[in-house]
Design a protein around this motif. Structure first.
Motif, PDB file in Angstrom:
ATOM      1  N   ASN A   1       0.823  -1.138  -0.027  1.00  0.00           N
ATOM      2  CA  ASN A   1      -0.113   0.028  -0.092  1.00  0.00           C
ATOM      3  C   ASN A   1       0.673   1.165   0.180  1.00  0.00           C
ATOM      4  OD1 ASN A   1      -2.405  -1.446   0.297  1.00  0.00           O
ATOM      5  ND2 ASN A   1      -2.475  -1.329   2.245  1.00  0.00           N
TER       6      ASN A   1
ATOM      7  N   ILE B   1      -8.588   5.883   5.792  1.00  0.00           N
ATOM      8  CA  ILE B   1      -8.940   5.092   4.879  1.00  0.00           C
ATOM      9  C   ILE B   1      -9.083   3.629   5.640  1.00  0.00           C
ATOM     10  CG2 ILE B   1      -8.498   3.715   2.926  1.00  0.00           C
ATOM     11  CD1 ILE B   1      -7.063   6.085   1.863  1.00  0.00           C
TER      12      ILE B   1
ATOM     13  N   PRO C   1      -8.853  -0.155   4.568  1.00  0.00           N
ATOM     14  CA  PRO C   1      -8.590  -1.243   3.539  1.00  0.00           C
ATOM     15  C   PRO C   1      -9.193  -2.564   4.190  1.00  0.00           C
ATOM     16  CG  PRO C   1      -6.625  -0.146   4.281  1.00  0.00           C
ATOM     17  CD  PRO C   1      -7.624   0.161   5.357  1.00  0.00           C
TER      18      PRO C   1
ATOM     19  N   GLY D   1      -8.637  -6.700  -2.835  1.00  0.00           N
ATOM     20  CA  GLY D   1      -8.261  -5.574  -3.828  1.00  0.00           C
ATOM     21  C   GLY D   1      -6.685  -5.566  -3.702  1.00  0.00           C
TER      22      GLY D   1
ATOM     23  N   ASP E   1      -5.826   0.049  -5.398  1.00  0.00           N
ATOM     24  CA  ASP E   1      -7.168   0.722  -4.854  1.00  0.00           C
ATOM     25  C   ASP E   1      -7.219   1.570  -3.610  1.00  0.00           C
ATOM     26  OD1 ASP E   1      -8.779  -0.956  -6.559  1.00  0.00           O
ATOM     27  OD2 ASP E   1      -8.329  -2.716  -5.443  1.00  0.00           O
ATOM     28  N   ILE E   2      -6.143   1.138  -2.692  1.00  0.00           N
ATOM     29  CA  ILE E   2      -5.811   2.121  -1.536  1.00  0.00           C
ATOM     30  C   ILE E   2      -5.236   3.291  -1.987  1.00  0.00           C
ATOM     31  CG2 ILE E   2      -4.820   2.259   0.585  1.00  0.00           C
ATOM     32  CD1 ILE E   2      -7.077   0.089   0.328  1.00  0.00           C
TER      33      ILE E   2
ATOM     34  N   ALA F   1      -7.643   5.592  -3.642  1.00  0.00           N
ATOM     35  CA  ALA F   1      -8.475   6.485  -2.490  1.00  0.00           C
ATOM     36  C   ALA F   1      -7.567   7.610  -1.732  1.00  0.00           C
ATOM     37  CB  ALA F   1      -9.115   5.528  -1.556  1.00  0.00           C
TER      38      ALA F   1
ATOM     39  N   LEU G   1     -13.346   6.296   5.159  1.00  0.00           N
ATOM     40  CA  LEU G   1     -13.656   5.728   3.909  1.00  0.00           C
ATOM     41  C   LEU G   1     -13.313   4.239   4.009  1.00  0.00           C
ATOM     42  CD1 LEU G   1     -14.444   6.053   0.996  1.00  0.00           C
ATOM     43  CD2 LEU G   1     -12.275   6.872   0.455  1.00  0.00           C
TER      44      LEU G   1
ATOM     45  N   VAL H   1     -12.467   0.794   1.809  1.00  0.00           N
ATOM     46  CA  VAL H   1     -11.788   0.349   0.619  1.00  0.00           C
ATOM     47  C   VAL H   1     -11.927  -1.115   0.909  1.00  0.00           C
ATOM     48  CG1 VAL H   1     -10.394   0.606  -1.268  1.00  0.00           C
ATOM     49  CG2 VAL H   1     -10.875   2.635  -0.038  1.00  0.00           C
ATOM     50  N   ASP H   2     -12.968  -1.889   0.626  1.00  0.00           N
ATOM     51  CA  ASP H   2     -13.130  -3.017   1.342  1.00  0.00           C
ATOM     52  C   ASP H   2     -13.984  -4.045   0.408  1.00  0.00           C
ATOM     53  OD1 ASP H   2     -15.563  -2.254   1.773  1.00  0.00           O
ATOM     54  OD2 ASP H   2     -15.371  -2.603   3.934  1.00  0.00           O
TER      55      ASP H   2
END
Length: 291
Positions: free
Chosen positions: A23, A190, A192, A230, A234-235, A238, A255, A257-258
């Protein structure tokens, strides 16, 4: 070039060896691709150097720095070096985190030393990076802080240190957001979900003695969206949005992202149920085509 002219400091910009990208590295590369100068901080200087090399190879601007986030003086040195070098810090991205590698365990098995270390890495480090970056951002009248928590903060995660520290990161971010809104500084977090990164997958291979394919399959089946984990991109995407002016009116937001994990209540649909629903969808589509 959504971050053109901006400077960003990324804690945890390197990654451990593995088959995929982490990430922090993906975020550093994405920030640089979008025009930011990126100060890449990691406990492993070689890993930070690798990220910087990739950024420079793509035509971006970056510097590497070694720091251990459990050591306050080390954090201070990194922030000073970034600020003195570039004269501003527009984005603070906190990506450092640990669970299994730090000795995390269930609540009946956790040691005091492991619990304290997980909290030092996952939570105290973010308190300290914010402590030293916020005066710079307040003086600038702007800034974006992005903290990486985890969907584990709200789901059935087995290890007590990671779950509780990542839940605390959400509260920390909300605190920073409301206490610094008057200065034009934004803070968001975020969460994840199951992401295919070296930290997540390789550590489980070592801990449980499973193959890479077994770990990936085990994690994929837990994800509602397409039954697939993911990726670090994707992270990173975001984080890019939260860092950019596109999110200039967004602060204090959590947020996920999962892939839908956070809204899944109860058991996931079975394979026969999915097959039945797909057959019904295909029949409905065929009817629409005929009409």
């Amino acid at each position: 070039m959504r971050l053109e002219g901006k400077s960003a400091i990324v804690f945890g910009a390197g990654q451990q060896p593995g088959r995929t990208i982490g990430n922090g590295k993906a975020t550093a590369l994405t920030f640089a691709r979008e025009g930011a100068k990126v100060f890449c901080v990691d406990i492993d200087k070689a890993a930070a150097d690798d990220t910087v090399a990739a950024i420079r190879e793509a035509g971006g601007t970056a510097e590497a720095w070694q720091a251990d986030v459990v050591d306050e003086d080390s954090i201070v040195a990194a922030v000073k070096a970034c600020y003195r070098g570039w004269g501003a810090i527009d984005v603070l991205h906190n990506n450092v985190g640990a669970s299994i590698a730090a000795g995390d365990a269930s609540i009946t098995e956790i040691t005091v030393e492991a619990f304290d270390r997980v909290f030092a890495i996952n939570l105290r480090s973010m308190v300290l990076t914010c402590k030293y970056v916020l005066p710079i951002m307040r003086q600038q009248g702007s800034g974006s802080i992005i903290n990486i928590s985890s969907a584990a903060a709200f789901n059935n995660y087995p290890y007590v240190g990671y779950k509780t520290s990542k839940a605390a990161v959400v509260s920390l971010t909300e605190h920073v957001a409301i206490r610094n809104a008057a200065y034009g500084v934004r803070a968001n977090v975020i969460l994840p979900g199951l992401i295919n990164t070296p930290t997540a997958v390789e550590n489980r291979i070592r801990k449980f003695g499973l193959s890479y394919e077994d770990v990936v399959a085990m994690r994929d089946k837990e994800v509602p969206l397409r039954r697939k984990m993911g990726t670090a991109w994707d992270i990173a995407n975001a984080a890019l949005w939260l860092a950019s002016e596109e999110a200039s009116f967004v602060t204090g937001v959590t947020l996920p992202v999962d892939g839908g994990q956070s809204v899944q209540v109860g058991r996931p649909p079975s394979e026969p149920e999915i097959a039945e629903e797909l057959a019904a969808a295909q029949a409905a589509a065929e009817r629409l085509a005929k009409d």
